[in-house]
Design a protein around this motif. Structure first.
Motif, PDB file in Angstrom:
ATOM      1  N   LYS A  60       0.819  -1.212   0.000  1.00  0.00           N
ATOM      2  CA  LYS A  60       0.000   0.000   0.000  1.00  0.00           C
ATOM      3  C   LYS A  60       0.857   1.269   0.000  1.00  0.00           C
ATOM      4  N   ASN A  61       2.031   1.175   0.608  1.00  0.00           N
ATOM      5  CA  ASN A  61       2.883   2.360   0.683  1.00  0.00           C
ATOM      6  C   ASN A  61       3.833   2.492  -0.502  1.00  0.00           C
ATOM      7  N   GLN A  62       3.678   1.615  -1.511  1.00  0.00           N
ATOM      8  CA  GLN A  62       4.546   1.672  -2.687  1.00  0.00           C
ATOM      9  C   GLN A  62       4.188   2.887  -3.544  1.00  0.00           C
ATOM     10  N   LYS A  63       5.174   3.715  -3.857  1.00  0.00           N
ATOM     11  CA  LYS A  63       4.957   4.891  -4.689  1.00  0.00           C
ATOM     12  C   LYS A  63       4.925   4.477  -6.151  1.00  0.00           C
ATOM     13  N   VAL A  64       3.850   4.857  -6.864  1.00  0.00           N
ATOM     14  CA  VAL A  64       3.703   4.555  -8.287  1.00  0.00           C
ATOM     15  C   VAL A  64       3.787   5.872  -9.066  1.00  0.00           C
ATOM     16  N   PHE A  65       4.623   5.892 -10.095  1.00  0.00           N
ATOM     17  CA  PHE A  65       4.841   7.092 -10.899  1.00  0.00           C
ATOM     18  C   PHE A  65       4.072   6.992 -12.205  1.00  0.00           C
ATOM     19  N   ARG A  66       3.672   8.139 -12.712  1.00  0.00           N
ATOM     20  CA  ARG A  66       2.913   8.201 -13.971  1.00  0.00           C
ATOM     21  C   ARG A  66       3.784   8.854 -15.043  1.00  0.00           C
ATOM     22  N   HIS A  67       3.754   8.295 -16.256  1.00  0.00           N
ATOM     23  CA  HIS A  67       4.479   8.872 -17.399  1.00  0.00           C
ATOM     24  C   HIS A  67       3.514   9.024 -18.564  1.00  0.00           C
ATOM     25  N   TYR A  68       3.448  10.253 -19.091  1.00  0.00           N
ATOM     26  CA  TYR A  68       2.554  10.522 -20.216  1.00  0.00           C
ATOM     27  C   TYR A  68       3.388  10.736 -21.477  1.00  0.00           C
ATOM     28  N   ASN A  69       3.088   9.963 -22.525  1.00  0.00           N
ATOM     29  CA  ASN A  69       3.785  10.074 -23.808  1.00  0.00           C
ATOM     30  C   ASN A  69       2.985  11.020 -24.704  1.00  0.00           C
ATOM     31  N   TYR A  70       3.548  12.186 -24.991  1.00  0.00           N
ATOM     32  CA  TYR A  70       2.822  13.188 -25.764  1.00  0.00           C
ATOM     33  C   TYR A  70       2.710  12.798 -27.233  1.00  0.00           C
ATOM     34  N   GLU A  71       3.585  11.949 -27.733  1.00  0.00           N
ATOM     35  CA  GLU A  71       3.517  11.546 -29.141  1.00  0.00           C
ATOM     36  C   GLU A  71       2.392  10.550 -29.370  1.00  0.00           C
ATOM     37  N   THR A  72       2.245   9.579 -28.457  1.00  0.00           N
ATOM     38  CA  THR A  72       1.198   8.557 -28.622  1.00  0.00           C
ATOM     39  C   THR A  72      -0.046   8.853 -27.801  1.00  0.00           C
ATOM     40  N   ALA A  73       0.038   9.899 -26.927  1.00  0.00           N
ATOM     41  CA  ALA A  73      -1.092  10.269 -26.054  1.00  0.00           C
ATOM     42  C   ALA A  73      -1.494   9.116 -25.141  1.00  0.00           C
ATOM     43  N   GLU A  74      -0.495   8.327 -24.710  1.00  0.00           N
ATOM     44  CA  GLU A  74      -0.759   7.203 -23.816  1.00  0.00           C
ATOM     45  C   GLU A  74      -0.071   7.430 -22.468  1.00  0.00           C
ATOM     46  N   THR A  75      -0.697   6.906 -21.419  1.00  0.00           N
ATOM     47  CA  THR A  75      -0.164   7.037 -20.064  1.00  0.00           C
ATOM     48  C   THR A  75       0.288   5.676 -19.562  1.00  0.00           C
ATOM     49  N   SER A  76       1.478   5.619 -19.015  1.00  0.00           N
ATOM     50  CA  SER A  76       1.999   4.372 -18.445  1.00  0.00           C
ATOM     51  C   SER A  76       2.401   4.633 -16.992  1.00  0.00           C
ATOM     52  N   TYR A  77       2.525   3.514 -16.227  1.00  0.00           N
ATOM     53  CA  TYR A  77       2.847   3.623 -14.808  1.00  0.00           C
ATOM     54  C   TYR A  77       4.047   2.721 -14.494  1.00  0.00           C
ATOM     55  N   PHE A  78       4.822   3.118 -13.500  1.00  0.00           N
ATOM     56  CA  PHE A  78       5.967   2.308 -13.088  1.00  0.00           C
ATOM     57  C   PHE A  78       6.261   2.578 -11.616  1.00  0.00           C
ATOM     58  N   TYR A  79       7.039   1.691 -11.028  1.00  0.00           N
ATOM     59  CA  TYR A  79       7.475   1.878  -9.644  1.00  0.00           C
ATOM     60  C   TYR A  79       8.952   1.520  -9.537  1.00  0.00           C
ATOM     61  N   ARG A  80       9.573   1.936  -8.444  1.00  0.00           N
ATOM     62  CA  ARG A  80      11.009   1.752  -8.261  1.00  0.00           C
ATOM     63  C   ARG A  80      11.278   0.952  -6.991  1.00  0.00           C
ATOM     64  N   THR A  81      12.264   0.069  -7.080  1.00  0.00           N
ATOM     65  CA  THR A  81      12.656  -0.739  -5.921  1.00  0.00           C
ATOM     66  C   THR A  81      14.184  -0.759  -5.809  1.00  0.00           C
ATOM     67  N   ASN A  82      14.659  -1.284  -4.690  1.00  0.00           N
ATOM     68  CA  ASN A  82      16.099  -1.438  -4.444  1.00  0.00           C
ATOM     69  C   ASN A  82      16.852  -0.108  -4.611  1.00  0.00           C
ATOM     70  N   GLU A  83      16.292   0.932  -4.030  1.00  0.00           N
ATOM     71  CA  GLU A  83      16.936   2.250  -4.115  1.00  0.00           C
ATOM     72  C   GLU A  83      18.211   2.255  -3.277  1.00  0.00           C
ATOM     73  N   GLN A  84      19.302   2.711  -3.868  1.00  0.00           N
ATOM     74  CA  GLN A  84      20.595   2.756  -3.180  1.00  0.00           C
ATOM     75  C   GLN A  84      21.251   4.117  -3.407  1.00  0.00           C
ATOM     76  N   LEU A  85      21.824   4.677  -2.349  1.00  0.00           N
ATOM     77  CA  LEU A  85      22.521   5.953  -2.427  1.00  0.00           C
ATOM     78  C   LEU A  85      23.907   5.738  -3.037  1.00  0.00           C
ATOM     79  N   VAL A  86      24.188   6.376  -4.159  1.00  0.00           N
ATOM     80  CA  VAL A  86      25.475   6.208  -4.831  1.00  0.00           C
ATOM     81  C   VAL A  86      26.271   7.514  -4.871  1.00  0.00           C
ATOM     82  N   GLY A  87      25.667   8.636  -4.553  1.00  0.00           N
ATOM     83  CA  GLY A  87      26.381   9.911  -4.550  1.00  0.00           C
ATOM     84  C   GLY A  87      25.682  10.916  -3.677  1.00  0.00           C
TER      85      GLY A  87
END
Length: 237
Positions: free
Chosen positions: A44-71
């Motif tokens: 439930k606490n998973q953050k889901v991001f939205r991406h809108y493609n202006y060329e195809t006018a389509e919306t997709s969703y994705f999420y991120r895992t295994n976040e690691q600090l590298v800098g």
């Protein structure tokens, strides 16, 4: 990233540090969050991001895992100096020639001068910064009062009775000029002494007609009695 933020660190979490993570496609069905590849429910606490493609006018969703600090960003450089300018002897006419008023906003953009100006400490400071900066804008430029009161029919010639606000100067510098700018700021005390200026220590402002009298009494070792009133006057101004 070469610059970071110390305040509101949570708000600038993404910009302050550099992270690596695994990015996977997701599905949003009503209030349900699903992994697009496995069809499993996401926490439930998973953050889901939205991406809108202006060329195809389509919306997709994705999420991120295994976040690691590298800098991690460097801490920003911060320095503060206070100087009280002798307002009765300042001459801003040369600086006004460098200013251009914005067509819509209440600000002035400044161009680089053709040569260094050093009639007073204000000219010296501003023109040196103009040569070093990439962009300069002045906000809240002092405006003349619509009506200035006269005592006994004479003008008091004081800046805080003739003008409404104090200016705010914004200079932007390129990263490659950072070392030169920091060196310049570090030597401001030395430069100010060349103009008989010192970093403000005593915050008093005595009336013009009272300056000579106060100085005479002080030299004789006495107390004028106006110190508290003069300090309050300075703070009010």
């Amino acid at each position: 990233m070469q610059h970071g933020f110390q305040t509101h660190s949570k708000a600038y979490h993404f910009f302050k540090n550099l992270y690596e993570y695994d990015q996977k496609p997701a599905l949003l069905i009503t209030k349900h969050k699903l992994d697009a590849e496995t069809g499993r429910h996401l926490p439930k606490n998973q953050k889901v991001f939205r991406h809108y493609n202006y060329e195809t006018a389509e919306t997709s969703y994705f999420y991120r895992t295994n976040e690691q600090l590298v800098g991690q960003a460097q801490k920003p450089f911060y320095d503060k100096k206070h100087f009280r300018l002798g307002t009765r002897s300042l001459n801003p006419l040369s600086l006004l020639k460098l200013a251009n008023k914005h067509a819509k906003k209440e600000l002035y953009s400044f161009k680089k001068p053709q040569q260094h100006l050093s009639h007073d400490f204000q000219e010296f400071l501003i023109t040196r910064l103009l040569f070093l900066c990439s962009k300069a804008e002045f906000l809240h430029t002092p405006l003349e009062q619509d009506h200035v009161l006269k005592e006994n029919g004479n003008c008091d010639q004081l800046p805080y009775t003739h003008f409404q606000t104090k200016p705010v100067l914004h200079f932007q510098f390129l990263p490659e000029n950072a070392t030169v700018v920091r060196t310049f700021i570090a030597h401001l005390d030395q430069y100010s002494q060349e103009f008989d200026m010192e970093e403000s220590q005593d915050f008093y402002a005595y009336p013009v007609i009272h300056d000579q009298k106060h100085e005479t009494i002080t030299k004789l070792g006495g107390l004028c009695g106006c110190e508290i009133r003069a300090r309050n006057q300075y703070l009010n101004n």
